[in-house]
Design a protein around this motif. Structure first.
Motif: not given
Length: 428
Positions: A311-332
């Motif tokens: 679930l983590l890599p899917i959500l980490g990529l799916m929820l990434q905003p324009e310009g990127g998000s470091v917390p979501l990159m960590l999840m990914w």
């Protein structure tokens, strides 16, 4: 005692070679496309095309390679295939087509060479898994966990490390990378030819260094499973669907991650590669962790944990905003660690769990070929959706596929390990 020392020597060699096999396979089967797409002057669809065609051909080759292992053995099948793979790597380098060289290159040579490497590298993974399944029963999860360290290791040294090196030191020229891989393939082929035995019995030994043959194999004879044997049994479809889903997701995520981040703005993908490196480094211990869970509580339970982690890599990529998000990159990144560490480790384990040491390849060549049909287009589907600005739809699709895989695994909780008598948890 002498035999145990002899087995230890083979065990160490097989583990090291297995890591190298998985390192090369992981890079050439999927991850290299992220390097190519960043530095090639050709479009994303053009660079991916030979991989996609190769993915389809590998559906047939999986059955062919497995049959070759059964008929000729691992060594005699693997060595010439590795040499052909090395030639393909040299062809990719010769084709050029790099942005740093104004795009000058030979696309036909690129297409043929990448197609060759994609089709031949699969045997590296199959050979490594076959050797572990033949040499280990009691410790198969942990040894698989050691061997599959090669997959996240490539993400560190190959995708993340080489991307930075190529960008910063080689001026965008990835040709030295492919020449180095070709040389490594030839060296490994020579080592395999002189030092490896296909089974412990060929070396006068038994699996796990034991002083007796596996108890779970007493009184039975090896049966060559047919396609009908697999497709007319419940467990055949349970293995196909469960790990078909988990495999589809790793191919989809890893084969399209560069494209996803590249669409989110300048500088996002270079930043993401840092977290990819973190995830890949964590994937090294995660490979062993999933193997240890397999040996201690069983393959199915370990696979359910893996499914939840995907679930983590899917959500980490799916929820990434324009310009990127470091917390979501960590999840990914952590999701990548679980995915690259867990899927390669547990896929051969579920096959051995369901069919046992002797029927492993007989079943694997059929089941893996079927699983490759949807996986063959996983990355291409994702790249197509992302390129059209429909990334959310693509990742929702992955969530649905993952749910199907986890539910199927839950139906397998009552299934008995084919080698239960020789597995520690199976004796409890």
């Amino acid at each position: 005692m002498a035999k145990n020392k002899k087995f230890l020597g083979y065990g160490i060699l097989l583990s090291v070679l297995g890591i190298v096999f998985m390192f090369l396979y992981s890079g050439l089967q999927n991850d290299q496309i992220n390097i190519i797409q960043e530095f090639s002057a050709w479009s994303g669809d053009a660079t991916m095309a030979p991989m996609t065609v190769g993915n389809f051909v590998c559906i047939v080759l999986t059955f062919l390679y497995g049959t070759m292992f059964i008929k000729f053995g691992v060594k005699k099948s693997l060595i010439p295939t590795m040499i052909i793979c090395a030639v393909g790597c040299l062809g990719i380098a010769a084709a050029n087509g790099l942005s740093c060289n104004d795009g000058a290159g030979n696309y036909t040579l690129y297409f043929v060479s990448l197609f060759i490497t994609r089709c031949t590298c699969m045997m590296l993974q199959m050979a490594g898994f076959q050797l572990v399944a033949s040499w280990f029963v009691r410790f198969r999860g942990q040894i698989m966990g050691i061997v599959t360290v090669g997959s996240p290791l490539f993400s560190v040294i190959g995708t993340a490390g080489m991307t930075g090196l190529i960008r910063g030191n080689f001026g965008g020229d990835y040709r030295p990378f492919y020449i180095g891989i070709a040389v490594l393939l030839v060296i490994v082929a020579i080592v395999v030819g002189f030092l490896i035995k296909d089974t412990p019995e060929e070396a006068g030994l038994y699996p796990d260094g034991a002083d007796h043959a596996p108890k779970s194999e007493a009184g039975g004879e090896e049966v060559k499973l047919t396609i009908k044997d697999i497709l007319t049994t419940k467990k055949g479809w349970q293995v196909i669907i469960s790990f078909g889903a988990l495999t589809f997701i790793i191919n989809a995520c890893m084969g399209s991650m560069a494209m996803r981040y590249l669409t989110l703005g300048d500088g996002v993908w270079p930043t993401a590669t840092k977290y990819l490196a973190i995830g890949a480094i964590l994937g090294i211990p995660m490979s062993y962790v999933f193997g240890l869970i397999d040996d201690k509580v069983g393959t199915v339970k370990a696979a359910i944990v893996l499914g939840l982690c995907e679930l983590l890599p899917i959500l980490g990529l799916m929820l990434q905003p324009e310009g990127g998000s470091v917390p979501l990159m960590l999840m990914w990144g952590f999701g990548v660690a679980c995915m690259t560490g867990g899927v390669p480790t547990l896929h051969p384990c579920i096959m051995a769990f369901a069919y046992g040491r002797r029927e492993y390849q007989s079943a694997n060549r059929i089941i893996m070929a079927i699983q490759l049909i949807p996986s063959a287009v996983a990355a291409q589907i994702m790249v197509g959706f992302i390129g059209k600005g429909q990334a959310a739809s693509a990742y929702i699709m992955l969530l649905i596929i993952l749910a199907v895989g986890i539910v199927t695994l839950l139906t397998m909780l009552g299934m008995k390990d084919a080698n239960a008598a020789d597995r520690d948890y199976g004796k409890k």
